[in-house]
Design an enzyme around this catalytic site. Structure first.
Site, PDB file in Angstrom:
ATOM      1  N   LYS A  79      59.954  56.717 -87.003  1.00 31.34           N
ATOM      2  CA  LYS A  79      60.267  55.400 -87.554  1.00 31.34           C
ATOM      3  C   LYS A  79      58.963  54.705 -87.935  1.00 31.34           C
ATOM      4  O   LYS A  79      57.927  54.864 -87.261  1.00 31.34           O
ATOM      5  CB  LYS A  79      61.005  54.616 -86.475  1.00 31.34           C
ATOM      6  CG  LYS A  79      61.593  53.283 -86.892  1.00 31.34           C
ATOM      7  CD  LYS A  79      62.382  52.735 -85.696  1.00 31.34           C
ATOM      8  CE  LYS A  79      63.038  51.405 -86.025  1.00 31.34           C
ATOM      9  NZ  LYS A  79      63.738  50.859 -84.843  1.00 31.34           N
ATOM     10  N   SER A 154      68.317  49.447 -86.090  1.00 32.23           N
ATOM     11  CA  SER A 154      67.309  49.417 -87.105  1.00 32.23           C
ATOM     12  C   SER A 154      66.690  50.776 -87.422  1.00 32.23           C
ATOM     13  O   SER A 154      65.923  50.891 -88.374  1.00 32.23           O
ATOM     14  CB  SER A 154      66.216  48.427 -86.734  1.00 32.23           C
ATOM     15  OG  SER A 154      65.631  48.801 -85.529  1.00 32.23           O
ATOM     16  N   SER A 178      69.086  49.862 -81.314  1.00 35.05           N
ATOM     17  CA  SER A 178      68.607  50.417 -82.577  1.00 35.05           C
ATOM     18  C   SER A 178      68.388  51.917 -82.626  1.00 35.05           C
ATOM     19  O   SER A 178      68.031  52.435 -83.682  1.00 35.05           O
ATOM     20  CB  SER A 178      67.316  49.721 -82.994  1.00 35.05           C
ATOM     21  OG  SER A 178      67.604  48.384 -83.332  1.00 35.05           O
TER      22      SER A 178
END
Lengths: 489, 101
Positions: A79, A154, A178
Site C-alpha cells: 500500500k 482504504s 481497512s
C-alpha cells in the site's frame, strides 16, 4: 508450469528449486497487470524495471547456489502509505506528490530480507481515510469481481491486486477495518494483527493508537508466511511490543479445533446486516463446529452501538495531529503564499481531499477548548469500556465470529457523497481496532449475484495463531480464495 | 449545533484554507456526525479512568545510543525548497500582523 494463481509459498519453493525463474514470475505479474489495470486502477506506481532487475539478481543467486529466504522471488504489492526508499510514496494524496522517502519502512526491509520482489505501490483512500478507495487523488479502484463496484478501502488497491492475481500476497494497513473490509469485498483473506505486533516504523501515520500493517493472501499458508516475515520486534517503534513471536506458519498444522469455544454475538446478526452475510456467519460457525469447536453466545452491548461514534472521535483527533506535519516545508507539495501562515493555509487547502479535510476538521473540533471533555475524553472512556467488554467476552469464548461488513460490495459513487453512511461500513471492524485485537476476514464463498462473502473472526491480543487455525479450518472446508475472473483472463 | 463561524475558526486552527462554498457543506457534515456522538452521552462511564494502563504495562525505555543515519541529504533534497543543509521557509511574520501570529 502455470504461473497464474500460484501462491507465495509455492512460488518461493519453485524458484529456489529452479523449477521456474524469478524473471518468468515477474513477466507473468506484468502480463496480468497490463490485462487488468485499465479496468481496475489498483496501482499508483508500478515498479516493472526495478522488479525485473531484482528478479535477475535473484536468478543469478539461484545459479550460484545462494537462494534463500521464505519469500524468495515472490512478487509483493504494498500500500502506498509505506515508505519505500527512493520510490514515490503518495498515500493517495496530492500533498505528497513526487515525494520519495529517504528510508524503507521496517516491513519493507523485512520483505526484502526474505527475498520478496516489490512490484508496485498500490492505490488507497487518501491517508487511509475511507472505506471504498474512491477518495484517492489517483482515481478510484474497481472491484475485480464486478468493476462497477468498489473493492473496499482504504487498502483497496492491495486487496484488488491479490484478488485479480497480480501477486499472491500484498500488504495493507488497518485503522478501522481497512484490511478486513476490502478483503471481504474482494474475496481474499486479510489479517489485522494485534496492535503492537507489527512495527509501524515507516508507515505513514493516520491514527497512531489504531494503525496496524497486515497481509492479504488467497490462502492461509501464505497469510501465515507473510505474518511471520513482517512481525519480528522492531526497536525503532516504541509501540512494537518485545518478545518472541509464535511459529505462525506451523499454527495451521493442527486441523482439530477440539476445545475451542467460538463466540457468536446475536445482536450482530440482525436485519441491519445483508441476509446472505448472516447465513455466511452461521455456515462458518457450522464449519468450525465440524472441526471440533463449540459455539457459545457472547455479549458486546456497547461495541456495536458506541464503537462507531467512539472511533469517529478518536481517529480524526489523532489524524488531525498526525497530518499537521504536511505544511509544504519538508516534503511534498508547496503552494506559494506571501508568508508562513499563508503557505500552510494554501498548501493544505489545495493538497488535501475532501474526506481528509472533513476528518481533520472533526478531529480538531473534538480536541478544541470547550469540547475536549464532552467528546474526546468521553470517547477515551468509551474505548476503555469496549476493551473491558471484549475481555469479558473472551472469558467465555476463545474467538468471536461476526460479519466483516454489514453489506455486500456497494456500487462506485453510491456512498461517496454520504460520508456518515460510508462510515457504517466499518461498524464491525472498528471496535476491534479500538480494543487493539487481532481480526481476520476469511473468504467464505460467493453471494447469489456472484459477489464475495467475507466473515470476520477475532481473538484476544497476541492470539493470531487461533485465527490462523480457524482460517485454515474454513479453507479446508471451502477451498482457497479463487482468482476473480479466473486464471484464463 | 456547529455554526459556520465555528467551522471557519476550526479551519484556521488546523491551518486549512476552506472556500466559502465548502463552509456550509462542512457545517452540515459536522452536525450530522455530532448527532451520532450524542449517543455516547447515554453510556454509563462512572469510574472509568482512560489514562491508567490496565495491564500494568509501563512505557518501554531504550538506551540513548546514537546511530548514524545516511539519509540526511535525501531528506533535504525531497523538500520543496531547500538551501544547502537547510529547509527553506517563507517569511514568518507578515507586514500586517495577523490576529493569530
Amino acid at each position: 508450469m502455470t504461473l497464474d494463481g500460484l501462491g507465495a509459498a509455492e512460488t518461493a519453493s519453485a524458484i529456489r528449486n529452479g523449477d521456474v525463474t524469478a524473471s518468468a514470475v515477474i513477466d507473468n505479474v506484468f502480463k496480468r497487470v497490463n490485462a487488468w489495470e485499465s479496468q481496475l486502477n489498483a496501482l499508483i506506481t508500478p515498479l516493472e524495471e526495478r522488479a525485473r532487475q531484482d528478479a535477475e539478481r535473484l536468478d543469478r543467486q539461484v545459479k550460484d547456489g545462494k537462494a534463500a529466504g521464505p519469500l524468495y522471488g515472490v512478487p509483493v504489492i504494498v500500500k502506498d502509505n509505506m515508505c519505500t526508499e527512493g520510490i514515490p510514496t503518495t498515500c493517495g494524496s496530492n500533498i505528497l506528490e513526487g515525494w520519495r522517502p529517504p528510508y524503507d519502512a521496517w516491513v519493507i526491509r523485512k520483505l526484502r530480507e526474505a527475498g520478496a520482489v516489490i512490484v508496485a505501490k498500490s492505490n488507497m483512500d487518501e491517508f487511509a481515510m475511507g472505506s471504498s478507495t474512491e477518495h484517492s487523488a489517483h482515481g478510484p479502484t474497481s472491484n475485480p469481481w464486478d468493476t462497477e463496484r468498489v473493492p473496499g478501502g482504504s487498502s483497496g488497491g492491495s486487496a484488488a491486486s491479490v484478488s485479480a492475481g497480480y501477486v499472491p500476497v500484498a500488504l495493507g494497513s488497518d485503522t478501522g477495518g481497512s484490511i478486513r473490509q476490502p478483503a471481504s469485498f474482494c474475496g481474499v483473506y486479510g489479517l489485522k494483527p494485534t496492535y503492537g505486533l507489527v512495527s509501524r516504523f515507516g508507515l505513514v501515520a493516520f491514527a497512531s493508537s489504531l494503525d496496524q500493517i497486515g497481509p492479504f493472501a488467497r490462502n492461509m499458508e501464505d497469510l501465515a508466511l507473510m505474518l511471520s516475515v513482517i512481525s519480528p520486534h522492531d526497536p525503532q517503534d516504541a509501540t512494537c511490543v518485545e518478545g518472541k513471536r509464535p511459529d505462525y506458519v506451523r499454527s495451521g498444522d493442527n486441523a482439530s479445533l477440539s476445545g475451542l469455544r467460538v463466540g457468536i454475538v446475536r445482536e450482530f446478526l440482525t436485519d441491519a446486516v445483508d441476509p446472505e452475510l448472516v447465513v455466511a456467519v452461521r455456515d462458518t460457525a457450522a464449519i468450525l463446529e465440524d472441526a471440533g469447536a463449540s459455539i457459545v453466545d457472547v455479549q458486546l452491548p456497547n461495541a456495536g452501538k458506541a464503537g462507531l461514534p467512539c472511533y469517529y472521535i478518536i481517529a480524526p483527533a489523532e489524524a488531525s495531529s498526525n497530518l499537521a506535519r504536511y505544511d509544504g516545508i519538508r516534503y511534498g507539495r508547496r503552494e506559494d503564499a506571501g508568508d508562513l501562515i499563508g503557505q500552510y493555509l494554501k498548501t493544505r487547502g489545495a493538497g488535501f481531499g475532501n474526506e481528509v479535510k472533513r476528518r481533520i476538521l472533526t478531529g480538531t473540533y473534538v480536541l478544541s477548548s470547550g469540547y475536549y471533555d464532552a467528546y474526546y475524553l468521553r470517547a477515551l472512556k468509551v474505548r476503555r469500556l469496549i476493551c473491558r467488554e471484549f475481555d469479558q467476552a473472551f472469558g467465555e469464548a476463545d474467538v468471536i465470529l461476526m460479519p466483516t461488513t454489514p453489506s455486500l460490495p456497494f456500487r462506485k459513487g453510491e456512498l461517496v457523497d454520504d460520508p456518515v453512511q460510508m462510515y457504517m461500513s466499518d461498524v464491525f471492524t472498528l471496535p476491534i481496532n479500538l480494543a487493539g485485537l487481532p481480526g481476520l476476514s476469511m473468504y467464505t464463498g460467493s453471494s447469489r449475484s456472484g459477489l464475495p462473502l467475507g466473515v470476520q473472526i477475532v481473538a484476544p491480543r497476541w492470539e493470531e495463531c487461533r485465527l490462523l487455525q480457524c482460517g485454515r479450518a474454513v479453507e479446508n472446508a471451502l477451498g482457497p480464495a479463487p482468482l476473480a475472473g479466473g486464471s484464463d483472463r | 449545533m456547529v455554526t459556520e463561524d465555528e467551522v471557519r475558526h476550526i479551519a484556521r486552527l488546523i491551518r486549512l484554507e476552506v472556500d466559502e462554498n465548502e463552509v456550509s457543506r462542512l457545517q452540515e457534515h459536522f452536525n450530522e456526525i455530532l448527532e451520532h456522538f450524542h449517543s455516547l452521552g447515554k453510556v454509563d462511564l462512572a469510574g472509568i479512568d482512560p489514562f491508567t494502563p490496565e495491564e500494568g504495562r509501563s512505557c518501554p525505555l531504550r538506551e540513548d545510543e546514537v546511530h548514524p543515519w545516511s539519509g540526511r541529504n535525501a531528506a533535504i533534497e525531497s523538500a520543496p525548497l531547500s538551501d544547502g543543509d537547510f529547509f527553506k521557509v517563507p517569511r514568518i511574520i507578515s507586514e500586517v500582523e495577523s490576529d493569530d501570529a
